[in-house]
Design a protein around this motif. Structure first.
Motif, short mmCIF file in Angstrom:
data_model
loop_
_atom_site.label_atom_id
_atom_site.label_comp_id
_atom_site.label_asym_id
_atom_site.label_seq_id
_atom_site.Cartn_x
_atom_site.Cartn_y
_atom_site.Cartn_z
N LEU A 147 0.85 -1.19 0.00
CA LEU A 147 0.00 0.00 0.00
C LEU A 147 0.89 1.24 0.00
N ILE A 148 0.71 2.10 -1.01
CA ILE A 148 1.42 3.37 -1.10
C ILE A 148 0.41 4.48 -0.87
N ASN A 149 0.57 5.19 0.25
CA ASN A 149 -0.41 6.20 0.65
C ASN A 149 -1.81 5.59 0.71
N ASP A 150 -1.87 4.40 1.27
CA ASP A 150 -3.11 3.65 1.48
C ASP A 150 -3.78 3.17 0.20
N GLU A 151 -3.09 3.24 -0.94
CA GLU A 151 -3.61 2.73 -2.20
C GLU A 151 -2.76 1.55 -2.66
N HIS A 219 2.45 -3.54 9.46
CA HIS A 219 1.62 -3.19 10.60
C HIS A 219 1.46 -4.37 11.57
N ASP A 220 1.93 -5.51 11.16
CA ASP A 220 1.99 -6.67 12.04
C ASP A 220 3.46 -7.03 12.25
N SER A 221 3.72 -7.84 13.23
CA SER A 221 5.09 -8.22 13.50
C SER A 221 5.64 -9.06 12.34
N VAL A 222 6.93 -8.88 12.05
CA VAL A 222 7.59 -9.63 10.99
C VAL A 222 8.27 -10.84 11.60
N ASP A 223 8.04 -12.00 11.01
CA ASP A 223 8.67 -13.22 11.51
C ASP A 223 10.19 -13.11 11.39
N ALA A 224 10.87 -13.57 12.42
CA ALA A 224 12.33 -13.57 12.41
C ALA A 224 12.84 -14.53 11.35
N TRP A 225 13.95 -14.14 10.72
CA TRP A 225 14.52 -14.92 9.63
C TRP A 225 15.08 -16.25 10.12
N ASN A 226 14.91 -17.28 9.32
CA ASN A 226 15.66 -18.52 9.49
C ASN A 226 15.87 -19.15 8.13
N SER A 227 16.86 -20.00 8.00
CA SER A 227 17.20 -20.57 6.71
C SER A 227 16.05 -21.41 6.18
N ASN A 228 15.69 -21.16 4.91
CA ASN A 228 14.58 -21.81 4.24
C ASN A 228 13.22 -21.44 4.82
N GLY A 229 13.19 -20.39 5.65
CA GLY A 229 11.93 -19.92 6.17
C GLY A 229 11.09 -19.27 5.08
N VAL A 230 9.79 -19.46 5.14
CA VAL A 230 8.85 -18.86 4.19
C VAL A 230 7.78 -18.14 4.99
N PHE A 231 7.64 -16.84 4.75
CA PHE A 231 6.76 -16.01 5.56
C PHE A 231 5.90 -15.13 4.64
N VAL A 232 4.79 -14.63 5.17
CA VAL A 232 3.90 -13.75 4.42
C VAL A 232 3.79 -12.42 5.15
N THR A 234 2.49 -8.01 4.70
CA THR A 234 1.85 -6.93 3.96
C THR A 234 2.65 -5.67 4.24
N LEU A 235 2.99 -4.92 3.20
CA LEU A 235 3.85 -3.75 3.34
C LEU A 235 3.08 -2.48 3.02
N SER A 236 3.51 -1.38 3.65
CA SER A 236 2.85 -0.10 3.47
C SER A 236 3.88 1.01 3.56
N SER A 237 3.62 2.12 2.86
CA SER A 237 4.50 3.28 2.95
C SER A 237 4.23 4.11 4.19
N THR A 238 3.14 3.79 4.91
CA THR A 238 2.75 4.55 6.09
C THR A 238 3.07 3.76 7.35
N PRO A 239 3.93 4.27 8.20
CA PRO A 239 4.23 3.53 9.44
C PRO A 239 3.04 3.54 10.38
N GLU A 240 2.91 2.47 11.13
CA GLU A 240 1.85 2.40 12.13
C GLU A 240 2.24 3.27 13.32
N ILE A 241 1.30 4.10 13.78
CA ILE A 241 1.58 4.96 14.93
C ILE A 241 1.54 4.11 16.19
#
Length: 266
Positions: A147-151, A219-232, A234-241
């Motif tokens: 989402l860029i500027n909520d679009e 806006h949700d927590s990002v899973d910590a990296w691990n080898s061969n980890g697969v995560f989902v 959602t990204l946004s240009s607006t930081p969560e307050i």
């Protein structure tokens, strides 16, 4: 070392200090039964040609993601999404399953004449400023949307993955569930500063037409990296307050002569 023979059902990493071709002798097999354990399994693809993932695998196979060299695909209710769309002869693949999943046996479906002519899709060439080294340690963050500027973003911009200030992955955005690689430190000098187990990556958007770059937030927590980890994510240009005051861990720690400490305030 501990590896003294090649097994037809297994996959292998071949590491080289230079670009080179490789010839290997043997006969493709079509009668291999694979046993998949829980978590990650590195197995071969036994046929000489290529084949789409959907036609190669039995429909009821319990696998939630497949990872190749710098590419990955995730299973969305039987449909595969990501940059990995075909199996190629001579390649190995990580089959990712849930922790504690029961062992399961399977065989690939034999390719037909049309499948044999398939080739893996070519990926866009990463801009020189954001190139990274392919590592034997890799994870993938599938981006459900940006989402860029909520679009919703629909431009062909690049999404970059960073570990602190080091680029560890890049992928041209191509729609829902684009897989963004995050390379890990495999002990080589070329991967120094890459992801380590437990690290949290950050993401940026690079517009190749304007040359601009912006931070992307989750806006949700990002899973910590691990080898061969697969995560989902959602990204946004607006930081969560933030709603509370937080003080995060410093890095690097221990440090000399400086460190970075991030904090949040409402």
């Amino acid at each position: 070392g501990g590896l003294d023979e090649i097994n037809e059902s297994s996959g292998y990493w071949l590491q080289s200090n230079i670009d080179q071709g490789i010839e290997f002798c043997g006969t493709p097999s079509d009668d291999i039964t694979y046993t998949l354990h829980d978590a990650n399994n590195l197995i071969s693809y036994p046929y000489a040609g290529s084949q789409s993932i959907g036609s190669a695998l039995p429909g009821d196979l319990d696998v939630f993601a497949i990872v190749g060299e710098g590419v990955a695909s995730i299973n969305l209710a039987g449909n595969w999404a990501g940059s990995l769309d075909t199996f190629d002869g001579g390649s190995g693949y990580w089959f990712a399953r849930g922790a504690g999943a029961d062992d399961v046996d399977f065989q690939y479906n034999a390719p037909d004449a049309g499948d044999a002519r398939l080739l893996s899709s070519d990926l866009s060439v990463v801009p020189d400023a954001y190139k990274y080294v392919q590592s034997t340690e890799q994870g993938f963050y599938f981006v459900e949307s940006v989402l860029i500027n909520d679009e919703p973003m629909d431009d062909n911009n690049w999404i970059l993955t960073y570990n602190n200030d080091v680029v560890v992955g890049a992928r041209m955005w191509n729609g829902e569930y684009t897989d963004i690689p995050a390379m890990g430190n495999d002990g080589s000098t070329e991967t120094a500063g890459y992801m380590e187990v437990g690290d949290i990556p950050s993401f940026k958007l690079f517009n190749s037409e304007t040359g601009s770059i912006m931070d992307l937030y989750t806006h949700d927590s990002v899973d910590a990296w691990n080898s061969n980890g697969v995560f989902v994510v959602t990204l946004s240009s607006t930081p969560e307050i933030p709603s509370v005051v937080t003080l995060n861990s410093s890095y690097p720690n221990p440090f000399n002569p400086s460190t970075t400490i991030s904090f949040s305030v409402p």
